[in-house]
Design an enzyme around this catalytic site. Structure first.
Site, PDB file in Angstrom:
ATOM      1  N   ASN A 260      -9.252   2.268   7.341  1.00 30.52           N
ATOM      2  CA  ASN A 260     -10.206   2.628   6.294  1.00 30.52           C
ATOM      3  C   ASN A 260     -11.693   1.950   6.217  1.00 30.52           C
ATOM      4  O   ASN A 260     -11.682   0.826   6.604  1.00 30.52           O
ATOM      5  CB  ASN A 260      -9.627   2.599   4.692  1.00 30.52           C
TER       6      ASN A 260
ATOM      7  N   ASP B  20      -2.440  -8.005   2.074  1.00 26.86           N
ATOM      8  CA  ASP B  20      -2.181  -7.671   3.621  1.00 26.86           C
ATOM      9  C   ASP B  20      -2.026  -8.895   4.380  1.00 26.86           C
ATOM     10  O   ASP B  20      -1.400  -9.074   4.896  1.00 26.86           O
ATOM     11  CB  ASP B  20      -3.305  -6.746   3.880  1.00 26.86           C
TER      12      ASP B  20
ATOM     13  N   GLY C  49       1.386 -12.541  -7.963  1.00 28.66           N
ATOM     14  CA  GLY C  49      -0.003 -12.900  -8.401  1.00 28.66           C
ATOM     15  C   GLY C  49       0.171 -14.442  -8.376  1.00 28.66           C
ATOM     16  O   GLY C  49       0.107 -15.199  -7.644  1.00 28.66           O
ATOM     17  N   ALA C  50      -0.720 -15.100  -9.485  1.00 29.33           N
ATOM     18  CA  ALA C  50      -0.923 -16.347  -9.652  1.00 29.33           C
ATOM     19  C   ALA C  50       0.493 -17.152  -9.990  1.00 29.33           C
ATOM     20  O   ALA C  50       0.249 -18.241  -9.918  1.00 29.33           O
ATOM     21  CB  ALA C  50      -1.823 -16.474 -10.980  1.00 29.33           C
TER      22      ALA C  50
ATOM     23  N   ASP D  46     -14.086   0.406   3.667  1.00 31.72           N
ATOM     24  CA  ASP D  46     -13.927  -0.109   2.210  1.00 31.72           C
ATOM     25  C   ASP D  46     -15.419  -0.241   1.822  1.00 31.72           C
ATOM     26  O   ASP D  46     -16.189  -0.674   2.194  1.00 31.72           O
ATOM     27  CB  ASP D  46     -13.526  -1.447   1.990  1.00 31.72           C
TER      28      ASP D  46
END
Length: 275
Positions: A11, A227, A196-197, A13
């Site tokens: 893609n 990714d 996440g964190a 972005d």
């Protein structure tokens, strides 16, 4: 280093960087616009190549200026683009809004990604294949039926997984929201879940076999971090790292990626991130 084929999306972005994400129906001003190479597949291929793997990309772009740019970006990252087809549809595009904390909202227009095909692509038994769900489930199912070697799937965006895919994939990679939306993954042989964190975990048929904390960093853009994590974890596990070391290495790579404004961040060789 590993031979890795990434089958997935490519893609452009288009990213608006703003102080905060807009509420429904709200317009936010004062943004800055970035235009970058992206797509889950291309992001993972670029990251893997920069980490040191021997990478080829199977995908599709439009027969347009954006398509030429996306191919050049992959080539510059060290990715073999011989199987990135130029097709009649426009190159895929992601419309992204990123706030001051690095959180994002994304809408994807698949364009050429709907025409990704593996006809004429041969997969070796010693080759790792990494795919995502920004390509059709039909194509993912074909990979499950034809890939003779190790098959990893970043099961994002979340959607129901057919039994053929569940029974064949060696490694699933998802975030905590996707894991909650796909309860069928509780029965999968190996699943990596990112929090996440709060770090990441590896689960075998729903049971945690490794869990590591996140690496502290100041987030700039979270779009390409997952990714980069996928690429690093797949490579590390295939290189024989222990589950905990593979997770720690992938988290370190993800932290480096989240501190970079690009969806395809500059990365060092994998060894630089090993704990």
């Amino acid at each position: 280093m590993q031979k890795l084929t990434v089958v997935g999306s490519v893609n452009v972005d288009l990213t608006a960087i703003v102080d905060r994400l807009p509420e429904p129906g709200e317009t936010i001003g004062g943004g800055r616009l970035r235009r970058d190479a992206g797509g889950k597949g291309a992001n993972q291929a670029a990251a893997a190549a920069r980490l040191g793997a021997q990478v080829r990309m199977v995908g599709a772009v439009g027969d347009d200026a954006d398509g030429q740019w996306m191919r050049s970006a992959l080539t510059d990252a060290g990715v073999d683009t011989a199987h990135v087809a130029a097709v009649s549809e426009a190159t895929g595009t992601a419309l992204i809004v990123v706030d001051a904390d690095g959180e994002n909202q994304i809408a994807v227009c698949e364009g050429a990604n709907a025409l990704v095909d593996i006809d004429g692509v041969e997969f070796g038994a010693d080759e790792t294949v990494l795919a995502q769900l920004e390509i059709s489930m039909e194509l993912v199912t074909r990979l499950a039926e034809t890939v003779p070697g190790y098959l990893a799937l970043n099961a994002a965006p979340a959607q129901p997984l057919p039994r053929t895919v569940l029974d064949r994939v060696d490694l699933f990679i998802v975030n905590e929201t996707e894991y909650a939306l796909m309860p069928e993954l509780r029965d999968a042989p190996l699943v990596a879940v990112t929090y996440g964190a709060k770090g990441a975990a590896l689960l075998e048929r729903g049971e945690t076999v490794a869990s590591v904390p996140a690496v502290a960093t100041t987030p700039v853009n979270t779009v390409g971090a997952g990714d980069a994590f996928c690429a690093a974890l797949t490579i590390a596990l295939r290189e024989g790292f222990s589950p905990a070391d593979a997770l720690s290495t992938a988290c370190a790579v993800g932290a480096a990626a989240v501190a970079d404004p690009a969806s395809q961040p500059a990365l060092q060789a994998l060894a630089a991130y090993v704990p």
